[in-house]
Structure formats: structure tokens, C-alpha cells
Design a protein around this motif. Structure first.
Motif, PDB file in Angstrom:
ATOM      1  N   SER A 135      -4.453   1.653  12.314  1.00  0.00           N
ATOM      2  CA  SER A 135      -4.550   0.217  12.040  1.00  0.00           C
ATOM      3  C   SER A 135      -4.483  -0.601  13.327  1.00  0.00           C
ATOM      4  CB  SER A 135      -3.414  -0.217  11.109  1.00  0.00           C
ATOM      5  OG  SER A 135      -3.412  -1.624  10.939  1.00  0.00           O
ATOM      6  N   ALA A 136      -5.328  -1.627  13.409  1.00  0.00           N
ATOM      7  CA  ALA A 136      -5.295  -2.556  14.536  1.00  0.00           C
ATOM      8  C   ALA A 136      -4.122  -3.519  14.434  1.00  0.00           C
ATOM      9  CB  ALA A 136      -6.606  -3.337  14.613  1.00  0.00           C
ATOM     10  N   ILE A 137      -3.503  -3.594  13.252  1.00  0.00           N
ATOM     11  CA  ILE A 137      -2.290  -4.383  13.047  1.00  0.00           C
ATOM     12  C   ILE A 137      -1.156  -3.402  12.765  1.00  0.00           C
ATOM     13  CG2 ILE A 137      -1.139  -6.097  11.589  1.00  0.00           C
ATOM     14  CD1 ILE A 137      -3.876  -7.217  10.919  1.00  0.00           C
ATOM     15  N   ARG A 138      -0.057  -3.522  13.459  1.00  0.00           N
ATOM     16  CA  ARG A 138       1.023  -2.540  13.315  1.00  0.00           C
ATOM     17  C   ARG A 138       1.634  -2.594  11.922  1.00  0.00           C
ATOM     18  NH1 ARG A 138       2.873  -0.007  18.246  1.00  0.00           N
ATOM     19  NH2 ARG A 138       4.408   0.964  16.876  1.00  0.00           N
ATOM     20  N   MET A 139       1.667  -1.442  11.289  1.00  0.00           N
ATOM     21  CA  MET A 139       2.370  -1.253  10.017  1.00  0.00           C
ATOM     22  C   MET A 139       2.749   0.222   9.979  1.00  0.00           C
ATOM     23  SD  MET A 139      -0.875  -1.942   7.481  1.00  0.00           S
ATOM     24  CE  MET A 139      -1.070  -3.624   8.053  1.00  0.00           C
ATOM     25  N   ILE A 165      -9.766   7.040  10.207  1.00  0.00           N
ATOM     26  CA  ILE A 165     -10.183   5.860   9.454  1.00  0.00           C
ATOM     27  C   ILE A 165      -9.560   4.644  10.124  1.00  0.00           C
ATOM     28  CG2 ILE A 165     -10.332   4.791   7.182  1.00  0.00           C
ATOM     29  CD1 ILE A 165      -9.627   7.537   5.979  1.00  0.00           C
ATOM     30  N   PHE A 166     -10.379   3.834  10.741  1.00  0.00           N
ATOM     31  CA  PHE A 166      -9.890   2.667  11.475  1.00  0.00           C
ATOM     32  C   PHE A 166      -9.798   1.478  10.527  1.00  0.00           C
ATOM     33  CE2 PHE A 166     -11.900   5.341  14.713  1.00  0.00           C
ATOM     34  CZ  PHE A 166     -10.850   5.470  15.602  1.00  0.00           C
ATOM     35  N   ALA A 167      -8.616   0.913  10.424  1.00  0.00           N
ATOM     36  CA  ALA A 167      -8.358  -0.162   9.460  1.00  0.00           C
ATOM     37  C   ALA A 167      -7.963  -1.445  10.170  1.00  0.00           C
ATOM     38  CB  ALA A 167      -7.252   0.267   8.497  1.00  0.00           C
ATOM     39  N   ALA A 168      -7.982  -2.531   9.429  1.00  0.00           N
ATOM     40  CA  ALA A 168      -7.581  -3.869   9.901  1.00  0.00           C
ATOM     41  C   ALA A 168      -8.545  -4.437  10.939  1.00  0.00           C
ATOM     42  CB  ALA A 168      -6.149  -3.875  10.425  1.00  0.00           C
ATOM     43  N   GLY A 169      -9.786  -4.016  10.863  1.00  0.00           N
ATOM     44  CA  GLY A 169     -10.810  -4.585  11.741  1.00  0.00           C
ATOM     45  C   GLY A 169     -10.486  -4.410  13.207  1.00  0.00           C
ATOM     46  N   THR A 170     -10.711  -5.465  13.972  1.00  0.00           N
ATOM     47  CA  THR A 170     -10.339  -5.448  15.397  1.00  0.00           C
ATOM     48  C   THR A 170      -8.912  -5.921  15.598  1.00  0.00           C
ATOM     49  OG1 THR A 170     -11.062  -7.725  15.820  1.00  0.00           O
ATOM     50  CG2 THR A 170     -12.736  -5.986  16.031  1.00  0.00           C
ATOM     51  N   GLY A 171      -8.284  -6.397  14.529  1.00  0.00           N
ATOM     52  CA  GLY A 171      -6.956  -6.984  14.645  1.00  0.00           C
ATOM     53  C   GLY A 171      -6.996  -8.472  14.944  1.00  0.00           C
ATOM     54  N   ASN A 172      -8.208  -9.023  15.007  1.00  0.00           N
ATOM     55  CA  ASN A 172      -8.390 -10.439  15.334  1.00  0.00           C
ATOM     56  C   ASN A 172      -9.211 -11.134  14.263  1.00  0.00           C
ATOM     57  OD1 ASN A 172      -7.356 -10.387  18.257  1.00  0.00           O
ATOM     58  ND2 ASN A 172      -8.893  -8.772  18.255  1.00  0.00           N
ATOM     59  N   PRO A 173      -8.870 -12.375  13.936  1.00  0.00           N
ATOM     60  CA  PRO A 173      -9.701 -13.131  13.001  1.00  0.00           C
ATOM     61  C   PRO A 173     -11.061 -13.453  13.619  1.00  0.00           C
ATOM     62  CG  PRO A 173      -8.034 -14.550  13.966  1.00  0.00           C
ATOM     63  CD  PRO A 173      -7.720 -13.153  14.422  1.00  0.00           C
TER      64      PRO A 173
END
Length: 242
Positions: A107-111, A134-142
Motif C-alpha cells: 500500500s502507498a498509504i501505511r496500514m 498487488i499495489f494498492a492505494a494508488g500513488t498515495g496522492n490525490p
């Protein structure tokens, strides 16, 4: 006749699919038999020895742009969309591991309780060990789509191509589901996709792929065996490249 422009196989690829692909015939959410079918497609390619990255959209749960259009603040809406991609990634992980395919959700966002944080070298090592990443949370940026995230991660992971699974077997000059005279492209350039607004991916993703000379293979995810077949040089698809 098989389309002649692909090699027999690739060493490492990115598979990009939309969240809507996981809905099946439902109008919302996840359809477990559809998730399982897609997982089986991924397994068939994994069994060829190909290293696989995946990015899955979140539109079956929440789409940030639509939320923004309905009055929600755009940044908040985009972060909600990123969380939807994590849910889809976990569903795909479960389906793949039921087929004895080792996976990592990154994940590009920590969880940390549900996914690894994105560390490029660690992700590369997972691929070398034949784990599906599997890459999740997009780039981590809106303000960035999962198409752009897939192209970015494919570039960072040194993938040899992006496989874009859709509902149709390639790129057409107009919607083939609405127009019987729609023209199918076997091969098209990045510039032609942008100039003709063909909607293969968003403009940022196409520009990034062009800059890194990363071909995009557009194919039908609804065709049984289609993903594996294309890697064997069979089937119908469109190659977007220089």
C-alpha cells in the motif's frame, strides 16, 4: 491469424484492471466468483514463470472523482477511493492464495496491519521470489488515477509491459458495443491515443508510459484464457507503443 507484435512471453508484467471488473453482473461491490475467475487467469500466467504486478481500481466501491462531482472535497474523495483499492487488493490476495499463489499487498498509504508499505527494493525482491505484488492505494496522492499508479509502479518495477484488462478486445476508434462499424487497432502509438482521445488510460498515464517506452497491451479480461493466450502470442488485442 495471431497478432504478431508480441514476444512469446515476458519476464515481468503489470496487470491493470478496473474495480468494476470485480463486480461481475452486480452494480456495486465484489462478486466472489468473478474475483476467483480473474485470479485463475493470473495463476495461468504465473504458471508460465512470469513475474506479475497488479493494480486494481476502486470504482466498484467508491470513485473519488464522482464523489467530488457530488460536492465532496476532492482530496477527501480521492483518499476514500484509495481505501477502496485496498479492499479490492485484499479480495484478490485472498482469491490468489486460495490457488496457492503467494502474494503481497503493498500500500502507498501505511496500514501495517493489512498491507506492507511501499518500498521499491522490497517489492522487487518479492517479484524475484515469484510472489504476485498487488499495489494498492494508488500513488498515495490525490488527483492521480490508478492508471497513473499502474504506469508508475510498472516503471519502478522494470516491467516490460502493462496489460490493461477491459471489457473489449483492444482499442477501437469508437465504442464497439454501440457501433458495428467500429475499427479495431492492432497497433497504435501513444500520440495517436492522446490525439484521438481514445480513453485507453488517462493522459498522465499515457505520457508516463511514452516517456519510459513502456508498451500497453489492451485486451479483453472477459475472454477466458485471454491473458495467458496473449502471452503465448494468441488472441486479439491492441499494442500501444512508440
Amino acid at each position: 491469424m495471431p497478432n504478431p507484435v508480441l514476444p512469446a512471453t515476458y519476464r515481468r508484467v503489470m496487470l491493470k484492471i478496473s474495480g468494476e471488473a470485480l463486480m461481475g453482473d452486480q452494480g456495486y461491490g465484489l462478486h466472489p466468483p468473478t474475483v476467483a475467475r480473474i485470479a485463475a487467469e493470473v495463476k495461468s500466467v504465473h504458471d508460465l514463470g512470469v513475474e506479475i504486478c497488479m493494480v486494481i481500481g476502486g470504482g466498484n466501491v467508491f470513485r473519488g472523482l464522482q464523489g467530488s462531482a457530488q460536492g465532496m472535497e476532492r482530496t477527501t474523495a480521492d483518499y476514500m477511493g484509495m481505501l477502496a483499492t485496498v479492499m479490492n487488493a485484499l479480495a484478490m490476495q485472498s482469491a490468489l492464495e486460495a490457488l496457492d499463489i503467494h502474494t503481497r499487498v503493498i500500500s502507498a498509504i501505511r496500514m501495517d496491519e493489512v498491507a506492507e508499505p511501499y518500498i521499491r527494493r522490497r517489492a522487487v525482491r518479492h517479484l524475484e521470489k515469484k510472489r504476485v505484488c498487488i499495489f494498492a492505494a494508488g500513488t498515495g496522492n490525490p488527483y492521480f488515477t490508478t492508471d497513473t499508479a499502474a504506469t508508475l509502479r510498472a516503471s519502478e518495477m522494470a516491467c516490460e509491459a502493462i496489460f490493461k484488462g477491459t471489457k473489449v478486445d483492444g482499442v477501437y476508434d469508437k465504442d464497439p458495443q454501440k457501433h458495428d462499424d467500429a475499427k479495431h487497432y492492432e497497433r497504435i502509438t501513444y500520440d495517436e491515443v492522446l490525439q484521438q482521445h481514445l480513453g485507453v488510460m488517462d493522459a498522465s498515464a499515457i505520457a508516463l508510459a511514452r516517456e519510459n517506452h513502456l508498451p500497453i497491451i489492451v485486451f479483453s479480461l472477459d475472454e477466458p484464457g485471454g491473458f495467458c493466450g496473449i502471452l503465448r502470442g494468441e488472441g486479439t488485442y491492441t499494442r500501444v507503443s512508440d
